[in-house]
Design an enzyme around this catalytic site. Structure first.
Site, PDB file in Angstrom:
ATOM      1  CB  SER A   1      -5.318  -4.246   6.510  1.00 45.86           C
ATOM      2  OG  SER A   1      -4.239  -4.252   5.627  1.00 45.86           O
TER       3      SER A   1
ATOM      4  CE  LYS B   1      -1.770  -5.886   6.837  1.00 46.44           C
ATOM      5  NZ  LYS B   1      -1.484  -4.582   6.220  1.00 46.44           N
TER       6      LYS B   1
ATOM      7  CE1 TYR C   1      -0.438  -9.379   4.966  1.00 50.01           C
ATOM      8  CE2 TYR C   1      -0.233  -9.485   2.577  1.00 50.01           C
ATOM      9  CZ  TYR C   1      -0.483  -8.760   3.726  1.00 50.01           C
ATOM     10  OH  TYR C   1      -0.784  -7.418   3.638  1.00 50.01           O
TER      11      TYR C   1
ATOM     12  CE1 TYR D   1      -3.945  -0.120   6.354  1.00 47.78           C
ATOM     13  CE2 TYR D   1      -5.478   1.384   5.318  1.00 47.78           C
ATOM     14  CZ  TYR D   1      -5.084   0.110   5.621  1.00 47.78           C
ATOM     15  OH  TYR D   1      -5.833  -0.942   5.185  1.00 47.78           O
TER      16      TYR D   1
ATOM     17  CB  VAL E   1      -7.372  -2.119   0.465  1.00 46.50           C
ATOM     18  CG1 VAL E   1      -6.255  -1.219   0.953  1.00 46.50           C
ATOM     19  CG2 VAL E   1      -6.903  -3.547   0.272  1.00 46.50           C
TER      20      VAL E   1
HETATM   21  N1  GLN Z   1      -3.910  -7.683   1.143  1.00 47.11           N
HETATM   22  C1  GLN Z   1      -3.652  -6.276   1.120  1.00 47.11           C
HETATM   23  C2  GLN Z   1      -2.218  -5.998   0.726  1.00 47.11           C
HETATM   24  O1  GLN Z   1      -1.371  -6.719   1.109  1.00 47.11           O
HETATM   25  C3  GLN Z   1      -3.954  -5.702   2.465  1.00 47.11           C
HETATM   26  C4  GLN Z   1      -3.702  -4.232   2.535  1.00 47.11           C
HETATM   27  C5  GLN Z   1      -4.739  -3.451   3.249  1.00 47.11           C
HETATM   28  O2  GLN Z   1      -5.875  -3.831   3.472  1.00 47.11           O
HETATM   29  N2  GLN Z   1      -4.332  -2.260   3.556  1.00 47.11           N
HETATM   30  O3  GLN Z   1      -1.888  -5.078   0.047  1.00 47.11           O
END
Ligand code: GLN
Length: 305
Positions: free
Chosen positions: A62, A65, A189, A241, A259
């Site tokens: 993430s 992003k 993505y 988050y 994650v």
């Molecule tokens: N690629 C992960 C997902 O889509 C990214 C989520 C994350 O790092 N929180 O679930």
């Protein structure tokens, strides 16, 4: 600084045992949950300080992003981007779908949750996914001094098991937020989430944001100050988050986690901080990583508030 980082790492290593590596992406389940690293880039001296596992590869997840948001803002402009994705935190888990249906007209609340990031992914210009991911890798090159690559194993693992992201994307297609082919957008993505990085890399990325969008060595303005500000504002309100509020109180600096166990943190005009600790808490943040940032913020008085 070296000594401080060492002390912080040693004091917080024990927290790795309290967390778990991400299992919902099978390729991430094999990570060693005792891994822990911290890197700090000092803008004043241009020096990087490292302790622990700062050369091992893990996937950006993430944290990507932030950078796809930056590219989308450059490609399409803020007016278009925010007509499709909102600016508000959700208080829900990063992969939650629930608010998509209850908000009228339906749109993802922000670009840091999966729904928002998938919508942002659809805005990146490029003739093919290969072209789009090359643009992302091109973007990182002057900041990192090397070209990142996609971890194929993680990419395929996410692609094969990302049912919730798939559900989210098809919902977004149905309500007119996504234009284009859903599976293509999802593949892109998954690709940017699967870029392999090190703890040092994310310290440099944080340093770039701390330096207001200028590369640290050459002071080249790659991203405008206003876009950099948007990115850092989202890091404060939504970057950790549904722990972002607690993190703002306890650490008090812009940060974005993934994650894969990475956390990129920014002490504006001072430091870029990279953390890697794949043992996660129940919200999906590096458990020992957040503790290390709490200690670092207290010791160096980093809170921006
Ligand atoms: N690629 C992960 C997902 O889509 C990214 C989520 C994350 O790092 N929180 O679930």
């Amino acid at each position: 600084m070296e000594k401080l980082l060492k002390e912080i790492l040693e004091n917080n290593k024990k927290y790795c045992d309290n967390g778990e590596v991400a299992h919902y992406i099978p390729a991430l389940a094999s990570q060693d949950k005792r891994s822990l690293g911290i890197s700090l880039v000092d803008l004043k001296s241009n020096k990087i300080f490292n302790q622990g596992d700062t050369d091992k590869f893990f996937t950006l997840q993430s944290i990507s992003k932030i950078f796809t948001l930056i590219l989308a803002l450059q490609d399409k402009g803020a007016e278009y981007v925010f007509s499709k994705v909102g600016m508000e935190p959700t208080g829900d888990p990063f992969n939650s779908i629930i608010k998509l249906e209850t908000i009228n007209p339906s749109k993802p609340l922000n670009p840091m949750i999966n729904a928002g990031a998938i919508a942002i992914s659809s805005m990146i210009k490029g003739e093919s996914n290969q072209h789009k991911i090359e643009r992302v890798i091109d973007f990182f090159e002057p900041i990192l001094g090397r070209r990142l690559s996609v971890n194929q194993k993680v990419f395929e693992s996410e692609r094969n098991t990302g049912h919730r992201n798939r559900a989210t994307a098809y919902f977004l297609k149905d309500v007119g937020i996504l234009s284009g082919e859903v599976e293509e957008i999802l593949d892109f993505y998954f690709m940017h989430c699967s870029l392999d990085v090190t703890c040092k890399d994310i310290a440099y990325l944080g340093g770039f944001l701390a330096n207001q969008g200028k590369t640290i060595n050459t002071e080249e303005q790659l991203v405008s100050q206003s876009i950099t500000q948007i990115a850092k504002s989202f890091m404060v309100t939504c970057g950790m988050y549904n722990s972002s509020g607690e993190f703002a109180i306890k650490v008090g600096i812009p940060a974005k986690s993934g994650v894969g166990g990475g956390v990129m943190a920014v002490s504006p005009n001072h430091y870029g901080i990279g953390i890697w600790g794949p043992a996660l808490d129940e919200k999906g943040n590096s458990i020992a990583g957040v503790k290390m940032l709490e200690d670092l913020s207290t010791k160096l008085d980093l809170s921006i508030f």
